[in-house]
Structures are given as structure tokens and as C-alpha cells.
Design a protein around this motif. Sequence first.
Motif, PDB file in Angstrom:
ATOM      1  N   PHE A  51     -12.022   7.887  -6.499  1.00  0.00           N
ATOM      2  CA  PHE A  51     -13.076   7.913  -5.466  1.00  0.00           C
ATOM      3  C   PHE A  51     -13.159   6.585  -4.727  1.00  0.00           C
ATOM      4  CE2 PHE A  51     -14.648  10.058  -9.377  1.00  0.00           C
ATOM      5  CZ  PHE A  51     -14.413  11.364  -8.995  1.00  0.00           C
ATOM      6  N   HIS A  52     -12.036   5.881  -4.561  1.00  0.00           N
ATOM      7  CA  HIS A  52     -12.117   4.636  -3.797  1.00  0.00           C
ATOM      8  C   HIS A  52     -12.521   4.965  -2.365  1.00  0.00           C
ATOM      9  CE1 HIS A  52     -11.484   0.834  -2.005  1.00  0.00           C
ATOM     10  NE2 HIS A  52     -11.091   0.295  -3.147  1.00  0.00           N
ATOM     11  N   PRO A  53     -13.658   4.458  -1.904  1.00  0.00           N
ATOM     12  CA  PRO A  53     -14.200   4.961  -0.637  1.00  0.00           C
ATOM     13  C   PRO A  53     -13.374   4.589   0.590  1.00  0.00           C
ATOM     14  CG  PRO A  53     -15.508   3.114  -1.441  1.00  0.00           C
ATOM     15  CD  PRO A  53     -14.543   3.468  -2.537  1.00  0.00           C
ATOM     16  N   GLU A  54     -12.626   3.488   0.521  1.00  0.00           N
ATOM     17  CA  GLU A  54     -11.846   3.101   1.704  1.00  0.00           C
ATOM     18  C   GLU A  54     -10.564   3.926   1.827  1.00  0.00           C
ATOM     19  OE1 GLU A  54     -11.265  -1.147   2.077  1.00  0.00           O
ATOM     20  OE2 GLU A  54      -9.716  -0.912   3.610  1.00  0.00           O
ATOM     21  N   PHE A  55     -10.131   4.496   0.710  1.00  0.00           N
ATOM     22  CA  PHE A  55      -8.798   5.097   0.701  1.00  0.00           C
ATOM     23  C   PHE A  55      -8.847   6.604   0.444  1.00  0.00           C
ATOM     24  CE2 PHE A  55      -8.141   0.642  -1.012  1.00  0.00           C
ATOM     25  CZ  PHE A  55      -7.883   0.111   0.243  1.00  0.00           C
ATOM     26  N   VAL A  56      -9.858   7.276   0.997  1.00  0.00           N
ATOM     27  CA  VAL A  56      -9.983   8.729   0.807  1.00  0.00           C
ATOM     28  C   VAL A  56      -9.144   9.521   1.798  1.00  0.00           C
ATOM     29  CG1 VAL A  56     -12.197   8.815  -0.353  1.00  0.00           C
ATOM     30  CG2 VAL A  56     -12.126   8.658   2.132  1.00  0.00           C
ATOM     31  N   THR A  57      -8.794   8.904   2.924  1.00  0.00           N
ATOM     32  CA  THR A  57      -7.951   9.600   3.897  1.00  0.00           C
ATOM     33  C   THR A  57      -6.862   8.640   4.371  1.00  0.00           C
ATOM     34  OG1 THR A  57      -9.747   9.155   5.454  1.00  0.00           O
ATOM     35  CG2 THR A  57      -9.463  11.416   4.775  1.00  0.00           C
ATOM     36  N   LEU A  58      -5.937   8.407   3.481  1.00  0.00           N
ATOM     37  CA  LEU A  58      -4.776   7.580   3.797  1.00  0.00           C
ATOM     38  C   LEU A  58      -3.855   8.350   4.742  1.00  0.00           C
ATOM     39  CD1 LEU A  58      -4.047   6.347   0.151  1.00  0.00           C
ATOM     40  CD2 LEU A  58      -4.918   4.931   2.017  1.00  0.00           C
ATOM     41  N   PRO A  59      -2.878   7.655   5.334  1.00  0.00           N
ATOM     42  CA  PRO A  59      -1.934   8.395   6.186  1.00  0.00           C
ATOM     43  C   PRO A  59      -1.216   9.516   5.424  1.00  0.00           C
ATOM     44  CG  PRO A  59      -1.704   6.036   6.555  1.00  0.00           C
ATOM     45  CD  PRO A  59      -2.636   6.196   5.378  1.00  0.00           C
ATOM     46  N   ARG A  60      -0.995   9.296   4.123  1.00  0.00           N
ATOM     47  CA  ARG A  60      -0.234  10.268   3.346  1.00  0.00           C
ATOM     48  C   ARG A  60      -0.528   9.990   1.885  1.00  0.00           C
ATOM     49  NH1 ARG A  60       1.591  14.385   2.306  1.00  0.00           N
ATOM     50  NH2 ARG A  60       3.635  15.304   2.678  1.00  0.00           N
ATOM     51  N   LYS A  61       0.023  10.843   0.999  1.00  0.00           N
ATOM     52  CA  LYS A  61      -0.196  10.656  -0.433  1.00  0.00           C
ATOM     53  C   LYS A  61       0.329   9.305  -0.913  1.00  0.00           C
ATOM     54  CE  LYS A  61       3.917  13.477  -1.270  1.00  0.00           C
ATOM     55  NZ  LYS A  61       4.379  14.750  -1.858  1.00  0.00           N
ATOM     56  N   PHE A  62      -0.194   8.850  -2.057  1.00  0.00           N
ATOM     57  CA  PHE A  62       0.150   7.507  -2.516  1.00  0.00           C
ATOM     58  C   PHE A  62       0.279   7.509  -4.025  1.00  0.00           C
ATOM     59  CE2 PHE A  62       0.072   3.022  -3.092  1.00  0.00           C
ATOM     60  CZ  PHE A  62       0.558   2.499  -1.900  1.00  0.00           C
ATOM     61  N   LYS A  63       1.491   7.190  -4.503  1.00  0.00           N
ATOM     62  CA  LYS A  63       1.777   7.306  -5.932  1.00  0.00           C
ATOM     63  C   LYS A  63       2.074   5.942  -6.538  1.00  0.00           C
ATOM     64  CE  LYS A  63       3.661  11.907  -5.149  1.00  0.00           C
ATOM     65  NZ  LYS A  63       4.845  12.773  -5.219  1.00  0.00           N
ATOM     66  N   ILE A  64       1.468   5.677  -7.669  1.00  0.00           N
ATOM     67  CA  ILE A  64       1.624   4.394  -8.357  1.00  0.00           C
ATOM     68  C   ILE A  64       2.151   4.657  -9.767  1.00  0.00           C
ATOM     69  CG2 ILE A  64       0.431   2.336  -9.207  1.00  0.00           C
ATOM     70  CD1 ILE A  64      -1.667   2.738  -7.010  1.00  0.00           C
ATOM     71  N   ALA A  65       3.142   3.861 -10.181  1.00  0.00           N
ATOM     72  CA  ALA A  65       3.639   3.925 -11.557  1.00  0.00           C
ATOM     73  C   ALA A  65       3.571   2.527 -12.167  1.00  0.00           C
ATOM     74  CB  ALA A  65       5.080   4.438 -11.586  1.00  0.00           C
ATOM     75  N   VAL A  66       3.269   2.473 -13.458  1.00  0.00           N
ATOM     76  CA  VAL A  66       3.185   1.195 -14.171  1.00  0.00           C
ATOM     77  C   VAL A  66       4.095   1.261 -15.394  1.00  0.00           C
ATOM     78  CG1 VAL A  66       1.651  -0.505 -15.225  1.00  0.00           C
ATOM     79  CG2 VAL A  66       0.741   1.081 -13.524  1.00  0.00           C
ATOM     80  N   ILE A  67       4.978   0.278 -15.530  1.00  0.00           N
ATOM     81  CA  ILE A  67       5.825   0.210 -16.716  1.00  0.00           C
ATOM     82  C   ILE A  67       5.788  -1.208 -17.281  1.00  0.00           C
ATOM     83  CG2 ILE A  67       7.370   2.009 -15.829  1.00  0.00           C
ATOM     84  CD1 ILE A  67       9.461  -0.239 -15.350  1.00  0.00           C
TER      85      ILE A  67
END
Lengths: 550, 142
Positions: free
Chosen positions: A155-171
Motif C-alpha cells: 500500500f505504498h501511496p506514491e507507487f499505486v499506479t506505476l507505469p507498469r508492474k514492478f518486481k523485486i528479488a532479494v538474495i
Amino acid sequence: MYKYDSYDQAMVDTRVAEFRDQTRRRIAGHLTEDQFKPLRLMNGLYLQLHAYMLRVAIPYGTLNSAQMRVLGDIADKYDRGYGHFTTRQNIQYNWIKLDEAPDILADLASVEMHAIQTSGNCIRNISSDQYAGAAADEIVDPRPYAELLRQWSSFHPEFVTLPRKFKIAVIASDTDRAAMRLHDIGIQIVRNMAGELGCAFYVGGGMGRTPMIAPLIRDFVPLDQLITYSEACLRVYNRYGRRDNKYKARIKILVHEIGKEEYSRQVEAEFAHLLTQGIEPPIAELERIVPFFADPAYDLTAPDAIDRSDPLFALWYDRNCHAHKQPGYSIVTISLKPVGGIPGDAPADQIRLMADLARDFSFDELRVTHAQNIVLPHVRKADLYDVWQQLDAAGLGTANLDGIGDIIACPGLDYCSLANARSIPLAQKISERFAAPEKQAAIGELKLKISGCINACGHHHAGHIGILGVDKKGVENYQLSLGGCEGADTSLGKITGPGFDEDGIVDAVEKSTEVYLSQRKDGERFLDTYRRIGMEPFKEAIYAKEPVNG
Amino acid sequence: MVESQLRFRNDEPVGDPAITVDNFGEQTNAAAVRIEPGDDARDLLPYLDRLKLVEVNFPAFTDGRGYSAARILREAGYAGELRAVGDVLVDQLFAMRRCGFDSFAPQAPLDPADAEAALTRWADVYQATADGRAAIWKKRHG
């Protein structure tokens, strides 16, 4: 693993209430479908070819047996008795009724689960290494950092309608088991010269129609600036990512078009500004999260020996079990790729059996892998035979991890409204062609990945053998590519040449394996041989004219 | 100027027409400006002392650039009215509020009860943003 406190629980409960209200307003006609669509997508609810599909988040692919059991129960109660594990370490159900979706979310919330941001143009569920906390080669468990990011991104309010989907991975190991550099942001936890932990940020990777390997944007972000730096990366993207063409809207295009130097310069400027804004959780918050991922109470006297007298068990052990950091233990991967099966599908009974095995033999923990399999991360070697027998009796004993039968495939035209071609029947045919265990054993590690359209949900760019389904004048056609790879030596596959029909592509795959078997040197995998001898010998074999008799 | 349907300020609304960002720098007596999605909100930072109203236009609710514009202004200390205009819908109100908007002039009127419910539903939040609410991590650790 992480346990919700009253705040976390209130957040998912509130989300259930909110979505119930949104669904009510949609059914009452107060919301148009165009207005409702982004709302339902942010809750993982897609309209597919035949019905709604619900994608449930499994943060960093970790879950406990009670959660797994509920996933099985949901399959029975609201779907057709099965679920589908995905390349994003999630599970999705393909036959959902809109008016029941809020009830499913409520069932999920009862076991600290949700479907928040599993779809839509927002920050998606954070993925991670499926062997986290158990692998011998990690410098630290990456999941606490993924959990910190989960909370920040929810629910990050600034990033609710980004240009496109956004995927993050952590290793947190040099061996990348999460395809980290094929994400919008890939984070590797590293140590600097002073021995302090921090984050290397790779930004702008992705698959889809323009596959890109993420460049390194910053080699060390201190842990107490992780959220602030992430926010800077996202803000630059939200402001300057392209919105004129959805096929050019991913961050990889922005980074590619302005260059990684300019992108990172803008991020640094935003970062310097945001550091003054007090948006970073205190290090005490990370310290609160870390102990949830402490090692389980291992049996320190667990024997290390394996009884290999049953050859079928020995075969499964060699293929599907991985070295654990704790002597006497193994990491078990349960293959959801039986010969002729649908990759990633599991009936409710199998899901509940895996839950029971996790409870009884793996400290109550399971993992979902991006290769659409299930992991029991901490199994005593002395228990492996028992575990294998139970799996085998339930049809879950397939010994093919990372082999040619362990195929990644997207749902394809059988379910997906975006697809150009079917993926599942092709995966079934290929696994049947290579069904013989000795054939699979001879070929060894060969990662085969199938996407039913250019969006590349089946990761075909990263397959040692990749297959892309396209629509050729109304007929399904399949393009073959070779040499893709995820991991530390990430590379993108190259197309061999003209495409094939469904039978032709299966033949072409087989010919590729024949070239490998005849050309390989000692110890080489398919990928190694391809990298050494190049595309030509494969092309010659694949496109050779059949000899004419007489 | 457009009329706000929802306003969370006690001062008198500014009656000036909002002009474009391009014109704002030249019109040294102007106090109201309208930001379009492609504008850089940071172009306004030299003029914060004379700004009383910033309208941020959302031609389509799916274009989220206005959220960043709002936060950038609040982070720079802008304390005047920040009004969301255009395709402003019930289910975006809360995120807009959190990014610093304090008035809303939707092109299609919102159902008052739905709007009220959307704005009051969330007891807590995970992030520190421009609305000054204490993030959950702040409450956990004081």
C-alpha cells in the motif's frame, strides 16, 4: 519464519474489508469495469479466458504448514480441487467467482496470508532464494530484508499506479537461485571490506518482449538506508518511466534509454534528498524481524549417512536433494513436474500432504520455487527415505529437478487471455518424450522453459532451451532458443531460426539434446557445451533435411 | 478555478485561476498553478513562498505521476493547498491524502459516504510519507 503482530494482522484484515466493499460497489454498478480493474488487479484478481483467476502472495516463497493446508482447502472450497504454483513463488487459482473472492481473502487472512499486489502496476510480491536460511553458501538469510521491503511496499501511496508492474528479488549468496538480475530491482546482500552488511542494487532487468539483464547501479547501500534507496529508485521510475506505450513502460526501458549512469545519477540525487526526510525504519525494526528467521532447533547428532540400497530412492536423492548448511540435514525439492503433468499444478490432497510432511519433517516450513516446485528446507537425512516413500505414494516422487522434465511453463492459451499459443500441452509432450529415467539421467541438468507469448511469464529467455509460442497467421507456432541462463552467469537465449509446429518443436528439442550428447566433453552440462561449440552445430542438426531413401 | 468537493483545510480557498507551470515563473504575482503529469514539480520550488494553491491534474486515474509531484512539494515544505483535480476516484483518495493532497475536485462527484469510508478505513500505515502519520515501525519502536 515471520509472524504477524497486531499491526500486520490489522492491515490484511482491513484490506479484506476494503476489497469486500469495492466488490460490492462493482456488483452494484457504482464502479465501472475500467475503474474496478486496477483495484482487483492489486488484489491479484485477473479476468482470464474462462473465469477469474486469483493469485495469492507467498512472500519470498516461504510458508508454514497451516498456510499450505489452507491453500489446499481453498482449492477444494472455491476452485476445482487444485492450485497452480507460479514462477513468482505464488499460487494461483483459475476458476474463481468474483463474489467469492472476498471470502477467499478472509480465509487467507486467518493464516496471515493475502493477495495484496500480486498483480497490477505496482510493486509486486517480493521474491527470494528458495533455499534461504538453509543453503551452505549464503552470507546471511535474505528474508528479513525481503520482509522489511514487503511492509514498505504494501500500500505504498506514491507507487499505486506505476507505469507498469514492478518486481523485486532479494538474495544473499553468489549462486543466484532467484533469477535476481532478471528483476526490475535485484538486491544482493553483500559484505563490504569492513565486514559490514549492505545491499548491491541491480536495476532494470526483466524478461518480456525486450529481455534485459539488470546492470549494477550501486555496489553498496548500507542496511539502514535500504528503504530510502529503494524509494529513490521507485520515485525516479514513477516520474520518468514511459507511459505512452505499455510495451516500453518497464523500468528496464527507462534505464536502457537514459543509460545506467544517468539513471543512477538521478537516483543518487533523489536518495540524498530522501535521506533528509526520515522515511527509513530504524535498524531496531530490522533487528525485530531477523530473529523470526533464526535457525530451527536442529538435531546436532543427526547422522549424515544415506542408505542408498533402494535404487529409486538413491536416484531421487541424487537429483532432488541439495546440500544443507547443517550436517545431517538435506534440502528437499518436491517436483511438481510428473511425466505428462501440468508444470506447477497440485491437487488439494497433494498440497495438504506436503503441509503434513513440512509439519512432521521440516520444522513446519515450506518454500515455493520460481521453477514451480516445492521445497522442504530442513529435512533430517535419516528421515529422507520415509519422506520419499510418502511423496512417491502420492505421485510426488518424480526425480527430475533441473532436468529436462523439470519444465517451467506459463498457463498459456489454455487459461490466459494474453497467450498466442498453448504451453501446457507442449510441456506434457516434451516430458513424455523424455520420460525414460535413463534418458533424463544421461542429459543431466537442462533447464527448459516455455512461454505462450512474448510476455515471457515462462522465462523462455533464461532457459538453456527456451520455447516461445507465437501466433503465425492463426496457427500456433513455436520458436526455439538456446543458451539462456539465470544465475551468476545470466545470459539470454538466442533464437535458432524458423519456428516449428507442435510436433516439430518436440523433435527439435530432442535433436538439440542429441547434439549435446554427441559433442559434450567430460562434466559439461548442455549449457556448457552450447557455450563452447556455439549455435551452428545445433542449427545444422535441427534444420537438416531428412535423408531421402532410394 | 474548480470547486473542491472535499477540503481538509481551515483557511479560505484561493480564488485565483491556476495557471500552467510554464507561465508561473514569469507571472510574478500568480499564487495558483496547475501541474500536468509531464511537469516537473521541482520547477516550482523557487516560488514556494508565493504559492497558495497547487492543482495536480489527473487526466486518467491510472497515471500516478501526480503522487510523486505532491510528495515532492510537501517534502520541500510547501504548506499551501494541494488539490487533486480530474479523474479523481473514491479508491485513490486515501493514497492521495497520504501523499499530501488536502483538497479534491473530482470531475465526477464522489459518493460522500463511500469517500468518507475510504478516507477513514485504515487505522495504520507502513510508510512515513507527507501526511505526518506515524508509520507502524514508529509505533513499534517509539
